[in-house]
Design an enzyme around this catalytic site. Structure first.
Site, PDB file in Angstrom:
ATOM      1  N   GLY A 107      -2.412  -0.779   4.011  1.00 17.30           N
ATOM      2  CA  GLY A 107      -2.043  -1.581   5.180  1.00 17.30           C
ATOM      3  C   GLY A 107      -2.306  -0.825   6.471  1.00 17.30           C
ATOM      4  O   GLY A 107      -2.737  -1.399   7.465  1.00 17.30           O
ATOM      5  N   THR A 108      -2.055   0.469   6.434  1.00 18.27           N
ATOM      6  CA  THR A 108      -2.280   1.306   7.620  1.00 18.27           C
ATOM      7  C   THR A 108      -3.745   1.267   8.045  1.00 18.27           C
ATOM      8  O   THR A 108      -4.051   1.135   9.231  1.00 18.27           O
ATOM      9  CB  THR A 108      -1.846   2.758   7.318  1.00 18.27           C
ATOM     10  OG1 THR A 108      -0.454   2.750   6.992  1.00 18.27           O
ATOM     11  CG2 THR A 108      -2.103   3.682   8.490  1.00 18.27           C
TER      12      THR A 108
ATOM     13  N   SER B 148      -0.929  -5.376   2.529  1.00 21.38           N
ATOM     14  CA  SER B 148      -0.934  -4.162   1.711  1.00 21.38           C
ATOM     15  C   SER B 148      -0.498  -4.491   0.290  1.00 21.38           C
ATOM     16  O   SER B 148       0.437  -5.274   0.086  1.00 21.38           O
ATOM     17  CB  SER B 148       0.023  -3.135   2.322  1.00 21.38           C
ATOM     18  OG  SER B 148       0.189  -2.045   1.447  1.00 21.38           O
ATOM     19  N   GLY B 149      -1.160  -3.874  -0.692  1.00 24.68           N
ATOM     20  CA  GLY B 149      -0.857  -4.164  -2.090  1.00 24.68           C
ATOM     21  C   GLY B 149       0.539  -3.772  -2.522  1.00 24.68           C
ATOM     22  O   GLY B 149       1.249  -4.556  -3.172  1.00 24.68           O
ATOM     23  N   HIS B 150       0.964  -2.555  -2.156  1.00 27.17           N
ATOM     24  CA  HIS B 150       2.193  -2.037  -2.762  1.00 27.17           C
ATOM     25  C   HIS B 150       3.474  -2.690  -2.253  1.00 27.17           C
ATOM     26  O   HIS B 150       4.550  -2.436  -2.778  1.00 27.17           O
ATOM     27  CB  HIS B 150       2.254  -0.500  -2.643  1.00 27.17           C
ATOM     28  CG  HIS B 150       2.604   0.027  -1.289  1.00 27.17           C
ATOM     29  ND1 HIS B 150       3.855   0.501  -0.988  1.00 27.17           N
ATOM     30  CD2 HIS B 150       1.870   0.183  -0.162  1.00 27.17           C
ATOM     31  CE1 HIS B 150       3.876   0.936   0.273  1.00 27.17           C
ATOM     32  NE2 HIS B 150       2.677   0.751   0.790  1.00 27.17           N
TER      33      HIS B 150
ATOM     34  N   ASN C  71       9.401  -4.890   9.441  1.00 32.54           N
ATOM     35  CA  ASN C  71       9.741  -4.180   8.214  1.00 32.54           C
ATOM     36  C   ASN C  71      11.163  -3.629   8.202  1.00 32.54           C
ATOM     37  O   ASN C  71      11.729  -3.410   7.148  1.00 32.54           O
ATOM     38  CB  ASN C  71       8.745  -3.040   7.965  1.00 32.54           C
ATOM     39  CG  ASN C  71       8.467  -2.217   9.198  1.00 32.54           C
ATOM     40  OD1 ASN C  71       8.059  -2.747  10.237  1.00 32.54           O
ATOM     41  ND2 ASN C  71       8.696  -0.935   9.109  1.00 32.54           N
TER      42      ASN C  71
ATOM     43  N   CYS D 193       9.423   6.038   6.707  1.00 29.94           N
ATOM     44  CA  CYS D 193       8.569   6.985   7.419  1.00 29.94           C
ATOM     45  C   CYS D 193       9.357   7.784   8.443  1.00 29.94           C
ATOM     46  O   CYS D 193       9.038   8.915   8.740  1.00 29.94           O
ATOM     47  CB  CYS D 193       7.451   6.245   8.146  1.00 29.94           C
ATOM     48  SG  CYS D 193       6.910   4.769   7.318  1.00 29.94           S
TER      49      CYS D 193
ATOM     50  N   GLN E 144       4.613  -7.200   5.574  1.00 27.83           N
ATOM     51  CA  GLN E 144       5.908  -7.563   4.989  1.00 27.83           C
ATOM     52  C   GLN E 144       6.002  -9.051   4.665  1.00 27.83           C
ATOM     53  O   GLN E 144       6.881  -9.461   3.905  1.00 27.83           O
ATOM     54  CB  GLN E 144       7.053  -7.205   5.956  1.00 27.83           C
ATOM     55  CG  GLN E 144       7.279  -5.720   6.122  1.00 27.83           C
ATOM     56  CD  GLN E 144       7.898  -5.056   4.896  1.00 27.83           C
ATOM     57  OE1 GLN E 144       8.578  -5.712   4.088  1.00 27.83           O
ATOM     58  NE2 GLN E 144       7.664  -3.772   4.730  1.00 27.83           N
TER      59      GLN E 144
ATOM     60  N   THR F  23     -17.041   3.474  -2.479  1.00 25.37           N
ATOM     61  CA  THR F  23     -16.991   2.730  -3.738  1.00 25.37           C
ATOM     62  C   THR F  23     -15.608   2.118  -3.917  1.00 25.37           C
ATOM     63  O   THR F  23     -14.592   2.770  -3.693  1.00 25.37           O
ATOM     64  CB  THR F  23     -17.349   3.661  -4.916  1.00 25.37           C
ATOM     65  OG1 THR F  23     -18.658   4.157  -4.683  1.00 25.37           O
ATOM     66  CG2 THR F  23     -17.310   2.911  -6.240  1.00 25.37           C
TER      67      THR F  23
END
Ligand SMILES: *Cc1c(COP(=O)(O)O)cnc(C)c1O
Length: 385
Positions: free
Chosen positions: A71-72, A199-201, A151, A325, A179, A237
Site C-alpha cells: 500500500g505504501t 494493500s493485500g495484508h 486507519n 508504525c 482500510q 518480476t
C-alpha cells in the site's frame, strides 16, 4: 485461554482459501509470466485472473489495475508519480492532516523538492469538509489525495463528493483506500476517483503486495526503471504467490460485504458501548456512525495507552495504541491531535480493530479485562483525580 486478535487494521491473517489459491505459485506454476513457453503462459493466466478479480471488486477494468509491492508503494506512486507527471501544469497538492504516513511523508518530501502542499484540517470526528477541499484549489493544483477511511479512528470521508469537486475543477483525485477495500463498498466510478491505493495484508492476503488503480488516460511518472512488467509502468518480476493471493482475497472480501459489515459493526458497537458504559472517563474517537465496521478507538483518561496494551497482552488480547508504525515513539498520534485531543488524552488511547473472525464472547471478555486493567492502572496513576 485462547488469544484474542483485535488488531486487524495493522494486519490480517491469511485465510485458508487464500493460501490454497497461492499454493500452485509456490509449487508447480513457477514460470515467469513474461516467458512465452507453457510455464510462463500458466503463470500469465493466473496473473491475468488476479488482475480481473481486483478490477471486478473495484468496478474498474483489468487494464486499470497495477500490482505494487505494498500500500505504501501505491501511495508513493500515486502522489509522486502525479506530482512529477504534472509538474508543467502546477506544483500544488491538497491532502489532509490525518493521512497515513505513506502519504504525509511523501508530501513532505515533495515540499523539500519545491512543491506546495495544503494539509486540510478535519473536524472533531476526523471528517474532511468537501467545501474546504474546493476552497483550497488553485490554478496550480494538480492533485488532491484524501483517504477513503482512516486507519486509526475509522472515520469515512465524503469521497464521492470530493471526487465530483475535483473533476469539476479538472484536478486529479487519489484516495488511499487501504482500510476501506473489503470493509465497505468501494467503487472507483461512484467515488469519482482517478487513482486508488489498496494493500493485500489488510484484507487477508499476504504482506508485501498492493495495487494501484489508475483510471484509463491518467499518466503517472514511474518510480522505478527496469523491465516491461505492468504495461512498462512498474518493473520487476511479479510477486506471483502474493498477487494471486490478493486476487482471491479481494474476491472473498467483497463477496458478502453487507452481511459481513453488519456482523462486524454490531460487534464494534457492543465493544464501544460496553467500554463507554463500564469504564468512567472514556470517550470514543472518530465519527459515532460514519466509521469503518471494525474500528473502535477510545481514549481512557489518566492512564497511558502503552501500559494498557501491555496489560491487555498479558490477558491474551492484541490491540494497538495509535498506529503500529508510531507506537514505540513518544509522539502522540497526528490523527488524534488533529481531531483536537490534548497530548495527555491522545496518549491514553486504544484502537481495537475487529473483523469477521471475532465473536461476542471475545468482545465481552475484552470489556471485562479492560475494566480490570484500567482500575488497577488508575489506582497507581498520579494523574487520577
Ligand atoms: C496499512 C496502510 C497503508 C500501508 O500499507 P502497506 O501495505 O502496509 O505498505 C497505507 N495506508 C493506510 C490507510 C493503511 O492502513
Amino acid at each position: 485461554m485462547n488469544r484474542i486478535y483485535m488488531d486487524n487494521a495493522a494486519t490480517t491473517r491469511v485465510t485458508q482459501p487464500v493460501l490454497e489459491a497461492m499454493m500452485p505459485c509456490l509449487t508447480t506454476v513457477y514460470g515467469n509470466p513474461s516467458s512465452v513457453h507453457a510455464f510462463g503462459r500458466d503463470a500469465r493466466r493466473l496473473l491475468d485472473e488476479a488482475r480481473a478479480k481486483v478490477a471486478a471488486a473495484l468496478n474498474a477494468k483489468p487494464n486499470e489495475i497495477y500490482f505494487t509491492g505494498c500500500g505504501t508503494e501505491s501511495d508513493n506512486w500515486a502522489v509522486r508519480g502525479s506530482a512529477y507527471a504534472l509538474k508543467a501544469k502546477g506544483n500544488h497538492i491538497i491532502t489532509s492532516a490525518i493521512e497515513h504516513h505513506a502519504i504525509l511523508h511523501t508530501c513532505q518530501q515533495l515540499e523539500r523538492e519545491g512543491f506546495k502542499v495544503t494539509y486540510l484540517p478535519v473536524d472533531e470526528y476526523g471528517q474532511v469538509s468537501a467545501a474546504d477541499v474546493e476552497k483550497a484549489i488553485t490554478p496550480e493544483t494538480t492533485l488532491i489525495s484524501i483517504m477513503t477511511a482512516n486507519n486509526e479512528i475509522g472515520t469515512i470521508q465524503p469521497i464521492a463528493e470530493i471526487g465530483a469537486i475535483a473533476r469539476a475543477h479538472g484536478v486529479r483525485f487519489h484516495t488511499d483506500a487501504v482500510q476501506a477495500v473489503g470493509a465497505i463498498p468501494v467503487d472507483v466510478k461512484a467515488m469519482n476517483v482517478d487513482l486508488l491505493s489498496l494493500s493485500g495484508h489488510k484484507l487477508h492476503a499476504p504482506k508485501g503486495v498492493g495495487a494501484l488503480y489508475i483510471r484509463s488516460g491518467v499518466r503517472l511518472e514511474r518510480l522505478m526503471n527496469g523491465g516491461a512488467q505492468e504495461r512498462t509502468q512498474r518493473p520487476g518480476t511479479e510477486n506471483m504467490p502474493s498477487i494471486v493471493g490478493l486476487g482471491r482475497a479481494i474476491e472473498l472480501a467483497t463477496a458478502h460485504l453487507d452481511e459481513k459489515a453488519a456482523y462486524v459493526s454490531a460487534l464494534r458497537d457492543r465493544l464501544i458501548n460496553g467500554i463507554l458504559e463500564t469504564i468512567p472517563d472514556t470517550r470514543l474517537n472518530g465519527h459515532p456512525t460514519n466509521r469503518l465496521p471494525g474500528n473502535c478507538n477510545v481514549s481512557i483518561r489518566y492512564i497511558e495507552g502503552e501500559s494498557m496494551l501491555l496489560n491487555l497482552d498479558i490477558k491474551g488480547i492484541a490491540a494497538s495504541s495509535g498506529s503500529a508504525c508510531t507506537s514505540g515513539s513518544l509522539d502522540p498520534s497526528h490523527v488524534l491531535l488533529a481531531i483536537g485531543l490534548t497530548h495527555e488524552v491522545a496518549h491514553g488511547s486504544l484502537r481495537f480493530s475487529l473483523n469477521e473472525d471475532n465473536t461476542e464472547e471475545e468482545v465481552d471478555y475484552v470489556i471485562k479485562s479492560l475494566d480490570e486493567v484500567v482500575r488497577r492502572l488508575r489506582a497507581m496513576s498520579p494523574l487520577t483525580m
